[in-house]
Design an enzyme around this catalytic site. Structure first.
Site, PDB file in Angstrom:
ATOM      1  N   GLU A  34      51.312 -12.367 -31.479  1.00 53.49           N
ATOM      2  CA  GLU A  34      52.434 -11.473 -31.233  1.00 53.49           C
ATOM      3  C   GLU A  34      53.068 -11.092 -32.555  1.00 53.49           C
ATOM      4  O   GLU A  34      53.153 -11.897 -33.462  1.00 53.49           O
ATOM      5  CB  GLU A  34      53.494 -12.167 -30.364  1.00 53.49           C
ATOM      6  CG  GLU A  34      53.101 -12.317 -28.927  1.00 53.49           C
ATOM      7  CD  GLU A  34      54.284 -12.684 -28.037  1.00 53.49           C
ATOM      8  OE1 GLU A  34      55.438 -12.649 -28.503  1.00 53.49           O
ATOM      9  OE2 GLU A  34      54.046 -13.010 -26.861  1.00 53.49           O
ATOM     10  N   HIS A  84      58.805  -6.750 -30.018  1.00 52.74           N
ATOM     11  CA  HIS A  84      57.679  -7.664 -30.176  1.00 52.74           C
ATOM     12  C   HIS A  84      56.525  -7.215 -29.297  1.00 52.74           C
ATOM     13  O   HIS A  84      56.705  -6.389 -28.397  1.00 52.74           O
ATOM     14  CB  HIS A  84      58.086  -9.124 -29.926  1.00 52.74           C
ATOM     15  CG  HIS A  84      58.290  -9.474 -28.486  1.00 52.74           C
ATOM     16  ND1 HIS A  84      59.420  -9.126 -27.796  1.00 52.74           N
ATOM     17  CD2 HIS A  84      57.504 -10.148 -27.606  1.00 52.74           C
ATOM     18  CE1 HIS A  84      59.327  -9.571 -26.555  1.00 52.74           C
ATOM     19  NE2 HIS A  84      58.164 -10.197 -26.401  1.00 52.74           N
ATOM     20  N   HIS A  86      53.033  -7.850 -26.858  1.00 47.56           N
ATOM     21  CA  HIS A  86      52.363  -8.706 -25.886  1.00 47.56           C
ATOM     22  C   HIS A  86      50.865  -8.417 -26.001  1.00 47.56           C
ATOM     23  O   HIS A  86      50.378  -7.474 -25.388  1.00 47.56           O
ATOM     24  CB  HIS A  86      52.869  -8.405 -24.468  1.00 47.56           C
ATOM     25  CG  HIS A  86      54.187  -9.041 -24.155  1.00 47.56           C
ATOM     26  ND1 HIS A  86      54.809  -8.910 -22.928  1.00 47.56           N
ATOM     27  CD2 HIS A  86      54.996  -9.835 -24.897  1.00 47.56           C
ATOM     28  CE1 HIS A  86      55.948  -9.589 -22.949  1.00 47.56           C
ATOM     29  NE2 HIS A  86      56.096 -10.143 -24.129  1.00 47.56           N
ATOM     30  N   ASP A  97      61.818 -14.193 -23.255  1.00 45.04           N
ATOM     31  CA  ASP A  97      62.275 -12.966 -23.930  1.00 45.04           C
ATOM     32  C   ASP A  97      63.731 -12.676 -23.610  1.00 45.04           C
ATOM     33  O   ASP A  97      64.519 -12.327 -24.481  1.00 45.04           O
ATOM     34  CB  ASP A  97      61.429 -11.764 -23.486  1.00 45.04           C
ATOM     35  CG  ASP A  97      60.010 -11.830 -24.031  1.00 45.04           C
ATOM     36  OD1 ASP A  97      59.788 -12.583 -24.999  1.00 45.04           O
ATOM     37  OD2 ASP A  97      59.143 -11.141 -23.480  1.00 45.04           O
TER      38      ASP A  97
END
Ligand code: ZN
Length: 137
Positions: A34, A84, A86, A97
């Site tokens: 990630e 971010h 995935h 999250d």
């Protein structure tokens, strides 16, 4: 813009194309881990304007997790949220999250990190409208 009182006002997110492209290349570089970045910009009248990126200090990352200690962040009013990736799965915020929510918006990018793979969420996990702007903000 006029809002009726009964309408719940949701945030909208506007991101410059340059910043969006920067996010996408960063996510591709971080893959299969990630990638996580701080979003820089402005928050005004329920609109989040994103026009810059900052690599968070002391970040750690793996295939299913990326984070950074928030207490190391300077109180910078231009930090409006985080983005971010995935690398596996869909761009939905996980419980982690939402617990680590920072700022006004959380953008999640799903693989293969193409132009349509970015999704913006608020603190409650609601999907927000996101616009891409070609010119500078
Ligand atoms: Zn996540």
């Amino acid at each position: 813009m006029v809002f009726k009182k009964s309408q719940k006002m949701r945030r909208t997110v506007t991101i410059t194309k340059e910043t969006r492209d920067g996010i996408l290349s960063y996510c591709k570089m971080s893959h299969p881990n990630e990638g996580i970045l701080i979003l820089r910009g402005k928050y005004k009248n329920s609109e989040v304007l994103v026009d810059g990126l900052v690599i968070p200090p002391f970040f750690h990352t793996g295939p299913t997790f990326a984070g950074f200690p928030h207490n190391f962040l300077p109180l910078d009013p231009s930090y409006v949220g985080t983005v971010h990736s995935h690398p596996t799965g869909v761009a939905r915020p996980s419980v982690t999250d939402l617990h680590n929510f920072f700022g006004f918006v959380s953008i999640i990018v799903q693989a293969p990190y193409e132009d349509d793979d970015l999704f913006a969420y608020d603190r409650d996990g609601n999907l927000l409208e996101m616009n891409v702007r070609i010119d500078k903000i």
